[in-house]
Design a protein around this motif. Sequence first.
Motif, PDB file in Angstrom:
ATOM      1  N   TRP A   1      34.231  43.259  36.358  1.00 28.43           N
ATOM      2  CA  TRP A   1      33.953  43.137  38.297  1.00 28.43           C
ATOM      3  C   TRP A   1      32.267  41.607  38.097  1.00 28.43           C
ATOM      4  O   TRP A   1      32.313  41.150  38.726  1.00 28.43           O
ATOM      5  CB  TRP A   1      33.461  44.249  38.818  1.00 28.43           C
TER       6      TRP A   1
ATOM      7  N   TRP B   1      33.616  38.475  38.610  1.00 26.44           N
ATOM      8  CA  TRP B   1      34.009  37.632  40.329  1.00 26.44           C
ATOM      9  C   TRP B   1      32.735  37.855  40.746  1.00 26.44           C
ATOM     10  O   TRP B   1      32.648  35.989  41.801  1.00 26.44           O
ATOM     11  CB  TRP B   1      34.743  39.699  40.950  1.00 26.44           C
TER      12      TRP B   1
ATOM     13  N   GLY C   1      31.723  34.619  39.948  1.00 20.25           N
ATOM     14  CA  GLY C   1      32.614  32.893  40.310  1.00 20.25           C
ATOM     15  C   GLY C   1      32.173  33.012  42.117  1.00 20.25           C
ATOM     16  O   GLY C   1      31.938  31.835  42.464  1.00 20.25           O
TER      17      GLY C   1
END
Length: 238
Positions: free
Chosen positions: A211, A214, A217
């Motif tokens: 995670w 993510w 990003g």
Amino acid sequence: MPISTRLRAGFTVAAVAGLALLGTATSALACTTDDGRAKPVEGNATTCAQAKVPGDLLGAGDLTVTGGTQKDKYLNVTAVGEGVTVTAIVVKGGPGFNVYVPGERGMSATPPWEKLRSPYNRGDQLPTISHWFACGTKTTPTKPPVSETPTTAPSQPTSEAPSTTPAPTTSSVPGGVTSAPATTSAPAVVPAGNQNGTGGGLANTGFDNAWLFWVAGVLIVGGGALLVLLKVRRRGTN
């Protein structure tokens, strides 16, 4: 027969008998001994047959003696050899010889036999010994037969040593440290279709917090959008 003739015949017989007795007495007086164990004999003898005793001549090694030489008057027999039986001892000196028979005339059956001597000479003197000899028999001692069958010791029951499991082999390394025995383990089995053992397309690196990628990003995209917005605002103010 006239009486005179008979008297002459009687005198003749008496004279002959007297001469015979005189000769015997003279012979007896010529060969006498003071040893009651011995039998004195007139004349000479060098063999058992001449001395009229049983047995054969014994050798010098069959008896242990002292004395008995031509300068001695006595002979001592201290022992006889193994298997030797003495039947007579003859000691010669002067006009005759003495015959000693073991076990007779008070002589002991076994040695020692001491002060054996020759008869007196005519002067009632004890002469030195001219020679002596012993007669007897010899037997060879028998030895027990040797057994041809070898003697073997009884066999002892054999006992089996308890079986032991050999200890694992250890190898010695420099420094005196002994390393533990190496063990071999089977390789881990990887399920089919996942050769990397991660359950997906990526290799399993041991990091399970996906995670965070993510979030990173999103921050990158948001930062890029913020830069674009600031550039637009600057252009509008100009």
